[in-house]
Design an enzyme around this catalytic site. Sequence first.
Site, PDB file in Angstrom:
ATOM      1  N   TYR A  95      -4.939  -5.740   0.133  1.00  0.00           N
ATOM      2  CA  TYR A  95      -6.019  -4.833   0.578  1.00  0.00           C
ATOM      3  C   TYR A  95      -7.244  -5.609   1.044  1.00  0.00           C
ATOM      4  O   TYR A  95      -7.984  -5.155   1.916  1.00  0.00           O
ATOM      5  CB  TYR A  95      -6.380  -3.822  -0.535  1.00  0.00           C
ATOM      6  CG  TYR A  95      -5.383  -2.688  -0.553  1.00  0.00           C
ATOM      7  CD1 TYR A  95      -5.597  -1.539   0.218  1.00  0.00           C
ATOM      8  CD2 TYR A  95      -4.202  -2.788  -1.266  1.00  0.00           C
ATOM      9  CE1 TYR A  95      -4.661  -0.517   0.242  1.00  0.00           C
ATOM     10  CE2 TYR A  95      -3.260  -1.777  -1.244  1.00  0.00           C
ATOM     11  CZ  TYR A  95      -3.488  -0.647  -0.486  1.00  0.00           C
ATOM     12  OH  TYR A  95      -2.565   0.362  -0.435  1.00  0.00           O
ATOM     13  N   GLU A 137      -0.490   3.442  -6.204  1.00  0.00           N
ATOM     14  CA  GLU A 137       0.706   2.607  -6.015  1.00  0.00           C
ATOM     15  C   GLU A 137       1.118   1.959  -7.339  1.00  0.00           C
ATOM     16  O   GLU A 137       2.311   1.878  -7.648  1.00  0.00           O
ATOM     17  CB  GLU A 137       0.449   1.589  -4.893  1.00  0.00           C
ATOM     18  CG  GLU A 137       0.475   2.279  -3.531  1.00  0.00           C
ATOM     19  CD  GLU A 137      -0.260   1.555  -2.412  1.00  0.00           C
ATOM     20  OE1 GLU A 137      -0.419   0.331  -2.479  1.00  0.00           O
ATOM     21  OE2 GLU A 137      -0.683   2.252  -1.458  1.00  0.00           O
TER      22      GLU A 137
HETATM   23  C1  HEM Z   1      -7.042   1.751   2.950  1.00  0.00           C
HETATM   24  C2  HEM Z   1      -6.164   0.994   3.527  1.00  0.00           C
HETATM   25  C3  HEM Z   1      -4.910   1.470   4.208  1.00  0.00           C
HETATM   26  C4  HEM Z   1      -4.687   2.596   4.927  1.00  0.00           C
HETATM   27  C5  HEM Z   1      -5.652   3.706   5.277  1.00  0.00           C
HETATM   28  C6  HEM Z   1      -3.310   2.558   5.359  1.00  0.00           C
HETATM   29  C7  HEM Z   1      -2.690   3.532   6.120  1.00  0.00           C
HETATM   30  C8  HEM Z   1      -1.355   3.555   6.419  1.00  0.00           C
HETATM   31  C9  HEM Z   1      -0.677   4.624   7.108  1.00  0.00           C
HETATM   32  C10 HEM Z   1      -1.346   5.877   7.643  1.00  0.00           C
HETATM   33  C11 HEM Z   1       0.619   4.297   7.202  1.00  0.00           C
HETATM   34  C12 HEM Z   1       1.733   5.160   7.815  1.00  0.00           C
HETATM   35  C13 HEM Z   1       2.296   6.018   6.715  1.00  0.00           C
HETATM   36  C14 HEM Z   1       3.472   6.883   7.110  1.00  0.00           C
HETATM   37  O1  HEM Z   1       4.165   6.618   8.064  1.00  0.00           O
HETATM   38  O2  HEM Z   1       3.716   7.863   6.406  1.00  0.00           O
HETATM   39  C15 HEM Z   1       0.789   3.021   6.567  1.00  0.00           C
HETATM   40  C16 HEM Z   1       1.964   2.336   6.501  1.00  0.00           C
HETATM   41  C17 HEM Z   1       2.032   1.021   6.146  1.00  0.00           C
HETATM   42  N1  HEM Z   1       1.030   0.260   5.599  1.00  0.00           N
HETATM   43 FE1  HEM Z   1      -0.813   0.849   5.167  1.00  0.00          FE
HETATM   44  N2  HEM Z   1      -2.739   1.426   4.883  1.00  0.00           N
HETATM   45  C18 HEM Z   1      -3.680   0.729   4.183  1.00  0.00           C
HETATM   46  C19 HEM Z   1      -3.502  -0.482   3.563  1.00  0.00           C
HETATM   47  C20 HEM Z   1      -2.410  -1.282   3.720  1.00  0.00           C
HETATM   48  C21 HEM Z   1      -2.287  -2.617   3.210  1.00  0.00           C
HETATM   49  C22 HEM Z   1      -3.309  -3.352   2.382  1.00  0.00           C
HETATM   50  C23 HEM Z   1      -1.079  -3.085   3.599  1.00  0.00           C
HETATM   51  C24 HEM Z   1      -0.524  -4.451   3.336  1.00  0.00           C
HETATM   52  C25 HEM Z   1      -0.587  -5.422   4.184  1.00  0.00           C
HETATM   53  C26 HEM Z   1      -0.423  -2.021   4.338  1.00  0.00           C
HETATM   54  C27 HEM Z   1       0.837  -2.082   4.875  1.00  0.00           C
HETATM   55  C28 HEM Z   1       1.511  -1.005   5.418  1.00  0.00           C
HETATM   56  C29 HEM Z   1       2.885  -1.068   5.869  1.00  0.00           C
HETATM   57  C30 HEM Z   1       3.780  -2.302   5.862  1.00  0.00           C
HETATM   58  C31 HEM Z   1       3.206   0.206   6.338  1.00  0.00           C
HETATM   59  C32 HEM Z   1       4.522   0.657   6.983  1.00  0.00           C
HETATM   60  C33 HEM Z   1       4.429   0.332   8.447  1.00  0.00           C
HETATM   61  C34 HEM Z   1       5.607   0.774   9.287  1.00  0.00           C
HETATM   62  O3  HEM Z   1       6.408   1.615   8.890  1.00  0.00           O
HETATM   63  O4  HEM Z   1       5.683   0.268  10.394  1.00  0.00           O
HETATM   64  N3  HEM Z   1      -1.267  -0.958   4.392  1.00  0.00           N
HETATM   65  N4  HEM Z   1      -0.436   2.590   6.090  1.00  0.00           N
END
Ligand code: HEM
Length: 398
Positions: A95, A137
Site C-alpha cells: 500500500y 484483507e
Molecule cells: C487504496 C488503494 C487501492 C485501491 C482503491 C484499489 C482498487 C482496486 C480496484 C478497483 C480493483 C479492481 C477490482 C475488481 O475488479 O473487482 C483492484 C484490483 C487489483 N488491485 Fe488494487 N487497489 C488499491 C491498492 C492496491 C495495492 C496496494 C495493490 C498491490 C500492489 C493492489 C493490487 C491490485 C491487483 C493486483 C488487482 C487485480 C488487477 C487485475 O485483475 O488486473 N491494489 N484494485
Amino acid sequence: MLDARTIDIIKSTIPLLESANTALTEHFYRRMFRDNPELKDVFNLSHQASGRQPAALFSAVLAYAKNIDNPAVLGAAVERIAHKHTGFAIQPAQYDIVGHHLLETIRELAPDAATPEVIDAWAQAYGVLAGIFIGREEQLYRANESKTGGWRGTRAFVVKEKQAESEQITSFLLAPADGGPVADYRPGQYLSLHLDAPELVHKEYRQYSLCQAPNGRDYRIAVKREPGGTASNFLHDRIQVGDTLRVLPPAGDFFMDVAADTPVVLISGGVGQTPMRAMLDQLLRQGHPAPIHWLHACENGTQHAFGKDTRARRQAHANLDTHVWYRAPAATDLPAEDFDALGLMDLQAVKDSIHLDDAHYYFCGPLPFMAMVKETLAGWGIADERLHYEMFGPHQQL
Ligand code: HEM
Ligand SMILES: Cc1cc2nc3c(=O)[nH]c(=O)nc-3n(C[C@H](O)[C@H](O)[C@H](O)COP(=O)(O)OP(=O)(O)OC[C@H]3O[C@@H](n4cnc5c(N)ncnc54)[C@H](O)[C@@H]3O)c2cc1C
C-alpha cells in the site's frame, strides 16, 4: 477520520479527476511498473493492455472522492476489491508503494493544482482507505487460515483429473499435495492460481470460479482456452495429471445466499457457467425445494461444456427447468438433445417461467451478454438486490 477541511479539499479535486479520467490511472500504472517492476509479477498485464484495470481503479478513486464524507456507501465495492486483492496475495507494505505512485501521479499530471495542501489531503484520504483495505484483507486471510482445511498464502495442489469438457473448455480437479482437507467456500467464489514456470515471462495470478459444490476434499475449475492467452494456454497445453499448481484460498463476493423457499435463476453465457455450476450442484445436493432455472447460451454442441450433465440433472430433478440456446448449431447437434432454441439468448421468450416473485438471479458471461441480462431483468422491474453478477476481469458497472 478526515477533518472537514481535508474533506473539502478532496471534493474540490473532483473536477480535476474527472477531466483527467483514466489518463490518471494509466499514468499511475506506467510509473509504478517503471519504478517497481516486481509488481509486473503481481498484476494481470493483459488487464493493463485492455485498459480495464486502469478504468476499474479510476472508477474506485472517483467514487471515493465523491463519497469522501460518507465512505460507508462504498461498502460493497470495498468488499469486492478486498476479496480480489486476497486473490493476488496483496500485502500491507504494498500500500505504501501504491500510495506513493498515486500522489506522484497527481503531482506530475496537475503540477499547478497539486499544492502541498492538496497532496496532504490526498495522502490522508489514501491512508484512511488503505487502512480499511488492509484491515479487511487481514480478516479474510485469517478467516481462510482458520477454516477446517484452510490455509494462508499459496498451497501446493496436485492435478488429479484433467478433462476436456468442450472443444475449448477443460476442467481440472485439484487436491492438496499434503493430503489434507480443503476449506469450504460459497458457491460462486473463485480460486486464484499462482503460475510460475520458465516459459512464462512473468509470474501470473489468475482467477477461476469453482465449478462444483464444496466437498472438503478437492476443488474443480474449468478453463476456457483464450486465443493468445498466457495462463489458459499454459494450463491446457502444459499442465497434466500429476502436476502441481500453487493455489490461493477461495475468494469472492459473488456467491449464492438464498432461503429454502427462494426461487433461483442461473443465467450464463459460454464459460460464464462455471460459478453457476457450483450453485446448481449445491442447490440440488441440498434438495432445494423452490424452483430452479438454468439458462445457458453458447455457440453450438462443440462449445457446450457440461451439456450432458445439465441434461441428466434436469431429468433427475423435477424442480429444475433448463433452457439452452445454441447460436449456430452444427450438423452433429441434431437431434437437438442438449439445446432448446436457436440464436442468442432471448429472455423475453422465457419471461413467463423466470419472472418470479422473490427469485434471485445470478448471471455471468461476456460483458455485452451480462449487460443484456441486467437491462432485461431491471426492465421487468426486478430490484437490484435480487440481481447478482460476476465479471471474469476487472469490475465494470453494468
Ligand atoms: C487504496 C488503494 C487501492 C485501491 C482503491 C484499489 C482498487 C482496486 C480496484 C478497483 C480493483 C479492481 C477490482 C475488481 O475488479 O473487482 C483492484 C484490483 C487489483 N488491485 Fe488494487 N487497489 C488499491 C491498492 C492496491 C495495492 C496496494 C495493490 C498491490 C500492489 C493492489 C493490487 C491490485 C491487483 C493486483 C488487482 C487485480 C488487477 C487485475 O485483475 O488486473 N491494489 N484494485
Ligand atoms: C472472478 C473471476 C473468475 C473467473 N473464472 C473463470 C473460469 O471459471 N473459467 C475461465 O476460463 N476463466 C475464468 N476467468 C478468467 C481467467 O481468470 C483469465 O482471465 C482467463 O483464463 C484468460 O487468461 P489468460 O492468461 O489465458 O489470458 P491473458 O494472457 O490474460 O489474455 C487475455 C486476452 O487478452 C489478450 N492480450 C493479452 N495481452 C495483450 C496485449 N498486450 N495486447 C492486446 N491483447 C492482449 C490475449 O490475446 C487474450 O485474448 C475468471 C476471471 C475472474 C476475474
